[in-house]
Design a protein around this motif. Structure first.
Motif, PDB file in Angstrom:
ATOM      1  N   MET A   1     -34.935 -23.933 -57.413  1.00 59.18           N
ATOM      2  CA  MET A   1     -36.341 -23.776 -57.034  1.00 59.18           C
ATOM      3  C   MET A   1     -36.985 -25.124 -56.689  1.00 59.18           C
ATOM      4  SD  MET A   1     -38.278 -21.127 -56.676  1.00 59.18           S
ATOM      5  CE  MET A   1     -39.954 -20.565 -56.556  1.00 59.18           C
ATOM      6  N   LEU A   4     -37.192 -25.968 -52.957  1.00 58.27           N
ATOM      7  CA  LEU A   4     -38.273 -25.281 -52.260  1.00 58.27           C
ATOM      8  C   LEU A   4     -39.617 -25.956 -52.547  1.00 58.27           C
ATOM      9  CD1 LEU A   4     -39.125 -22.950 -50.461  1.00 58.27           C
ATOM     10  CD2 LEU A   4     -39.263 -21.493 -52.488  1.00 58.27           C
ATOM     11  N   ALA A 124     -46.631 -10.442 -50.901  1.00 53.84           N
ATOM     12  CA  ALA A 124     -46.632 -11.659 -50.078  1.00 53.84           C
ATOM     13  C   ALA A 124     -47.458 -11.464 -48.817  1.00 53.84           C
ATOM     14  CB  ALA A 124     -45.204 -12.044 -49.721  1.00 53.84           C
ATOM     15  N   LEU A 238     -36.904 -14.791 -50.573  1.00 53.90           N
ATOM     16  CA  LEU A 238     -37.637 -15.645 -51.508  1.00 53.90           C
ATOM     17  C   LEU A 238     -38.002 -16.967 -50.843  1.00 53.90           C
ATOM     18  CD1 LEU A 238     -38.646 -16.686 -54.264  1.00 53.90           C
ATOM     19  CD2 LEU A 238     -36.284 -17.341 -54.769  1.00 53.90           C
ATOM     20  N   GLY A 242     -41.642 -17.736 -50.084  1.00 48.77           N
ATOM     21  CA  GLY A 242     -42.084 -18.826 -50.955  1.00 48.77           C
ATOM     22  C   GLY A 242     -42.589 -20.013 -50.167  1.00 48.77           C
ATOM     23  N   GLY A 246     -46.367 -20.854 -50.428  1.00 50.76           N
ATOM     24  CA  GLY A 246     -46.576 -22.128 -51.108  1.00 50.76           C
ATOM     25  C   GLY A 246     -47.383 -23.097 -50.273  1.00 50.76           C
ATOM     26  N   ILE A 278     -44.193 -14.298 -55.560  1.00 45.28           N
ATOM     27  CA  ILE A 278     -43.057 -15.180 -55.833  1.00 45.28           C
ATOM     28  C   ILE A 278     -42.392 -14.804 -57.149  1.00 45.28           C
ATOM     29  CG2 ILE A 278     -42.408 -17.581 -56.311  1.00 45.28           C
ATOM     30  CD1 ILE A 278     -44.625 -18.411 -54.360  1.00 45.28           C
ATOM     31  N   TRP A 279     -43.183 -14.378 -58.135  1.00 40.66           N
ATOM     32  CA  TRP A 279     -42.612 -13.947 -59.420  1.00 40.66           C
ATOM     33  C   TRP A 279     -41.684 -12.752 -59.219  1.00 40.66           C
ATOM     34  CZ3 TRP A 279     -42.237  -9.758 -62.638  1.00 40.66           C
ATOM     35  CH2 TRP A 279     -41.868 -10.022 -63.958  1.00 40.66           C
ATOM     36  N   PHE A 282     -38.543 -14.000 -57.206  1.00 38.51           N
ATOM     37  CA  PHE A 282     -37.675 -14.943 -57.907  1.00 38.51           C
ATOM     38  C   PHE A 282     -37.056 -14.345 -59.156  1.00 38.51           C
ATOM     39  CE2 PHE A 282     -36.996 -18.601 -60.827  1.00 38.51           C
ATOM     40  CZ  PHE A 282     -36.037 -19.254 -60.080  1.00 38.51           C
TER      41      PHE A 282
END
Length: 294
Positions: A1, A4, A124, A238, A242, A246, A278-279, A282
């Motif tokens: 992670m 990223l 998302a 992801l 992400g 992000g 994201i939770w 991931f």
């Protein structure tokens, strides 16, 4: 992670640099043109690409050719879209390009689709819409007609979505990604510098200095983005989601705290939805093991 996260930080740093640069006499096109040779040099120094086995890398010619054209073309289309449609709509088109790589993750890259991933992707997309929402203000004048504006926005959407897919494909090439990245940067440099020379651009020192920093940040952003795809080979959605979430979440926070840009309730809700998305993406495998029905 962590790959990223570093990529997200570098991407936002690029946005901050470009925002500050505009106020200090920097011509963005020139900075980007200088940045590509710098990124190519960083690729050579840090990745040590082995070009002796060019027959092996020749199989990936379509990737570095597409990236070599797509990277500068994306910038040119982005600049035109900002001119025609404004910053807000252009940023929305760029971030909503997430639809393309998410679709490719399941159709092209063979990612398995589970209930928790469906929830994560849905969250998302809702987060993106909430984060991109801006309250109506005075309308900015558009310099082109509807089809010209729509065409520019579609070009941004297509260029950035396709580039994301190409980076994922590059990540799958293993050790070949280093020379592929180098060649892509060199091609991008040749194309955009040639474009500026044809336009008889008058270079300035501020743009060149900004380009040196931009090239380093751009190299780090792309390198760690590819590393993230390699780290999560079985979960490209992801990385795609992400990265987009992000970047825009962090950019929203920085814009509010540093540049005093206004954010509204929907933007704040979008940050919460982004964290939740994201939770789910991931920690989906862990959730599946605890709740078999998910």
């Amino acid at each position: 992670m962590h790959f990223l996260i570093i990529s997200i930080l570098c991407s936002v740093a690029v946005s901050v640099l470009l925002k500050v640069a505009r106020r200090n006499g920097v011509v963005i096109a020139q900075a980007v043109a200088v940045g590509y040779p710098v990124a190519a040099l960083c690729s050579w120094l840090f990745l040590h690409p082995q070009l002796s086995d060019w027959q092996v890398y020749a199989h990936h010619w379509i990737i570095f050719l597409a990236l070599g054209i797509g990277l500068p073309l994306g910038f040119i289309v982005l600049g035109k879209a900002i001119e025609q449609a404004g910053m807000v709509k252009t940023d929305a088109a760029q971030r909503l390009s997430l639809f393309l790589p998410i679709l490719a993750a399941f159709i092209w890259f063979g990612e398995s689709l589970s209930n928790n991933k469906i929830i994560g992707i849905a969250l998302a997309l809702m987060a993106l819409l909430a984060l991109l929402y801006r309250e109506k203000s005075t309308k900015s004048k558009q310099k082109g007609g509807f089809f010209s504006t729509a065409g520019c926005l579609f070009g941004v959407w297509l260029c950035y979505g396709t580039t994301d897919i190409l980076f994922k494909q590059m990540a799958k090439s293993g050790t070949a990604f280093a020379p592929t990245l180098l060649i892509a940067f060199i091609l991008a440099a040749v194309l955009i510098i040639g474009y500026l020379l044809l336009r008889r651009t008058v270079w300035n020192a501020a743009s060149i200095l900004a380009g040196l920093l931009l090239g380093c940040l751009n190299f780090a952003n792309i390198l760690f983005y590819i590393r993230a795809h390699q780290q999560f080979q079985q979960n490209p959605s992801l990385v795609f989601a992400g990265m987009n979430l992000g970047v825009i979440t962090l950019a929203t926070v920085i814009g509010a705290l540093i540049f005093k840009e206004k954010i509204n309730g929907l933007n704040l809700a979008g940050i919460v939805l982004a964290i939740a998305a994201i939770w789910f993406l991931f920690y989906g495998s862990s959730l599946h093991s605890i709740l078999p029905g998910m």
